[in-house]
Scaffold this active site. Structure first.
Site, PDB file in Angstrom:
ATOM      1  N   HIS A  89      36.813  -4.939 -11.395  1.00  0.00           N
ATOM      2  CA  HIS A  89      35.904  -3.859 -10.966  1.00  0.00           C
ATOM      3  C   HIS A  89      34.764  -4.445 -10.151  1.00  0.00           C
ATOM      4  CE1 HIS A  89      37.820  -1.150 -13.830  1.00  0.00           C
ATOM      5  NE2 HIS A  89      37.575  -1.994 -14.814  1.00  0.00           N
ATOM      6  N   ARG A 107      33.226   0.134 -10.541  1.00  0.00           N
ATOM      7  CA  ARG A 107      32.824  -0.196 -11.912  1.00  0.00           C
ATOM      8  C   ARG A 107      33.161   0.962 -12.849  1.00  0.00           C
ATOM      9  NH1 ARG A 107      27.475  -0.932 -14.924  1.00  0.00           N
ATOM     10  NH2 ARG A 107      26.438   0.189 -13.259  1.00  0.00           N
ATOM     11  N   ALA A 108      33.989   0.669 -13.850  1.00  0.00           N
ATOM     12  CA  ALA A 108      34.523   1.744 -14.694  1.00  0.00           C
ATOM     13  C   ALA A 108      33.434   2.393 -15.541  1.00  0.00           C
ATOM     14  CB  ALA A 108      35.626   1.196 -15.586  1.00  0.00           C
ATOM     15  N   SER A 109      32.531   1.575 -16.091  1.00  0.00           N
ATOM     16  CA  SER A 109      31.519   2.153 -16.990  1.00  0.00           C
ATOM     17  C   SER A 109      30.544   3.043 -16.217  1.00  0.00           C
ATOM     18  CB  SER A 109      30.757   1.045 -17.707  1.00  0.00           C
ATOM     19  OG  SER A 109      30.089   0.237 -16.767  1.00  0.00           O
ATOM     20  N   HIS A 154      41.756   4.541 -18.053  1.00  0.00           N
ATOM     21  CA  HIS A 154      40.486   3.809 -18.180  1.00  0.00           C
ATOM     22  C   HIS A 154      39.333   4.774 -18.419  1.00  0.00           C
ATOM     23  CE1 HIS A 154      37.731   0.554 -17.916  1.00  0.00           C
ATOM     24  NE2 HIS A 154      38.561  -0.270 -17.319  1.00  0.00           N
ATOM     25  N   TYR A 207      36.554   1.954 -25.166  1.00  0.00           N
ATOM     26  CA  TYR A 207      37.662   1.462 -24.322  1.00  0.00           C
ATOM     27  C   TYR A 207      38.919   1.233 -25.167  1.00  0.00           C
ATOM     28  CZ  TYR A 207      34.816   0.383 -20.104  1.00  0.00           C
ATOM     29  OH  TYR A 207      34.040   0.445 -18.976  1.00  0.00           O
ATOM     30  N   HIS A 249      43.202  -3.731 -21.386  1.00  0.00           N
ATOM     31  CA  HIS A 249      42.661  -4.404 -22.570  1.00  0.00           C
ATOM     32  C   HIS A 249      43.770  -4.733 -23.560  1.00  0.00           C
ATOM     33  CE1 HIS A 249      39.855  -1.213 -20.978  1.00  0.00           C
ATOM     34  NE2 HIS A 249      39.365  -2.336 -20.505  1.00  0.00           N
ATOM     35  N   GLU A 261      39.869  -8.507 -15.858  1.00  0.00           N
ATOM     36  CA  GLU A 261      38.691  -7.634 -15.842  1.00  0.00           C
ATOM     37  C   GLU A 261      37.417  -8.434 -15.570  1.00  0.00           C
ATOM     38  OE1 GLU A 261      37.991  -5.068 -19.265  1.00  0.00           O
ATOM     39  OE2 GLU A 261      37.439  -3.402 -17.978  1.00  0.00           O
ATOM     40  N   ARG A 304      30.960 -11.273 -20.464  1.00  0.00           N
ATOM     41  CA  ARG A 304      30.637 -12.167 -19.352  1.00  0.00           C
ATOM     42  C   ARG A 304      30.327 -13.595 -19.776  1.00  0.00           C
ATOM     43  NH1 ARG A 304      27.728  -8.622 -14.648  1.00  0.00           N
ATOM     44  NH2 ARG A 304      28.948  -6.734 -14.999  1.00  0.00           N
TER      45      ARG A 304
HETATM   46 ZN   LIG Z   1      38.256  -2.153 -16.676  1.00  0.00          ZN
END
Ligand SMILES: [Zn+2]
Length: 336
Positions: free
Chosen positions: A8, A71-73, A178, A194, A223, A284, A290
């Site tokens: 992402h 960015r998914a979030s 997602h 998620y 995931h 991802e 991170r």
């Molecule tokens: Zn993702």
């Protein structure tokens, strides 16, 4: 070739978030509503946002191409209304297209869909078509819960979703299931929401005849499939109790799993349980987790390391790193 199916644009220039902030402010005060043309980001800013992050990690980890989406979030489909979501999705997708145009060897696009709670998924089809036909994208991220943790939409197997699936089949593109951010305090976004959604989607697919209606429809459950590989016996047993066909027949022509599992034992289990033809390499990065694992000294999301440790034979390596992605995303071959 090593294709990472799950990345992402988490490092997009701050202007994108400023645009989003004024869009959200504009919901209360129309005077603050931004025009799409107000979002100005230069090519240099895009380069800078990637050079020290995704591109650096691709080089360091020895991966080639990332299937790249907004960015998914930040999709946050629960905010505002249908128009809010459409404008936001277009802005994010256009930016992904610019990334892919600047670095065609490193990124290929997947779009965010302009979903909104209570709005029929058919309304997302036009943006999907624009992204595939005009921007050269090869898939989409489909949020099974646009409400952000309250699960107000019908299951993914409901006819509610069929018009969007018809468009996916017509365009021959898959969807990664997602979710986005959680506005339910019970569910941490990346740690619970998620993983819950991944597991929930699989169970939905198991209970209905969606893939009889759409034999070529394809989903990637990210995931590592949530809790699915760990509980494979439960799902096989449930299918049996419900007089459903065996899992292999029921879902494995249509459902695939990525490798975004951040430790070796989890990856070992995934490969032990799920057939090799259904696993796509994904990391991802730069995303949910991170940091660096003090036990290994490497980034948690450096999932290629775990795969390397499995010492797969050449044929299986080729499937997981390249061949399966080409099967699941047929439009990918136009970019290689
Ligand atoms: Zn993702």
């Amino acid at each position: 070739m090593i294709i990472d199916c799950h990345g992402h644009y988490t490092t997009a220039p701050a202007e994108l978030q400023k645009y989003r902030d004024s869009q959200i402010a504009g919901l209360k005060d129309p005077a603050q509503r931004p025009e799409p043309a107000n979002l100005r980001i230069s090519d240099d800013q895009i380069r800078e946002s990637l050079e020290g992050a995704q591109l650096k990690f691709q080089r360091e980890r020895g991966t080639d191409l990332t299937i790249f989406s907004p960015r998914a979030s930040a999709m946050a489909h629960h905010i505002g209304n249908e128009v809010t979501s459409l404008n936001w999705s277009r802005a994010c997708n256009d930016l992904i297209q610019r990334v892919c145009a600047l670095y065609p060897a490193n990124f290929v696009g997947v779009c965010q869909l302009p979903q909104s709670p209570g709005v029929p998924p058919s309304n997302s089809a036009a943006e999907l078509e624009r992204c595939v036909r005009e921007l050269g994208f090869i898939g989409c991220n489909l949020n099974p819960d646009p409400s952000g943790g309250h699960w107000t939409s019908p299951p993914l197997t409901d006819r509610h979703w069929y018009p969007l699936y018809e468009k996916m089949v017509e365009l021959d593109v898959p969807a990664m299931v997602h979710v986005s951010s959680s506005c339910n305090a019970n569910f941490h976004a990346t740690g619970a929401h998620y993983i819950n959604a991944d597991t929930t989607a699989f169970m939905q697919f198991l209970t209905a005849d969606l893939f009889k209606d759409f034999p070529t429809l394809r989903f990637i459950i990210p995931h590592g499939g949530g809790a699915v590989p760990y509980h494979w016996g439960r799902y096989r047993g449930l299918a049996q109790d419900m007089k459903r066909p065996p899992l292999a027949e029921l879902v494995l022509n249509n459902v695939f799993f990525d490798t975004c599992v951040y430790h070796l034992p989890g990856i070992e289990l995934l490969f032990k349980v799920v057939p090799i033809d259904n696993i796509l390499f994904g990391s991802e990065m730069v995303g949910a987790v991170r940091g660096i694992d003090p036990q290994s000294g490497h980034y948690y999301d450096d999932t290629k390391r775990y795969l390397d440790a499995l010492q797969l034979n050449d044929a299986n390596r080729r499937k997981v790193f390249e061949g399966n992605a080409l099967r699941v995303y047929p439009r990918l071959k136009n970019h290689l």
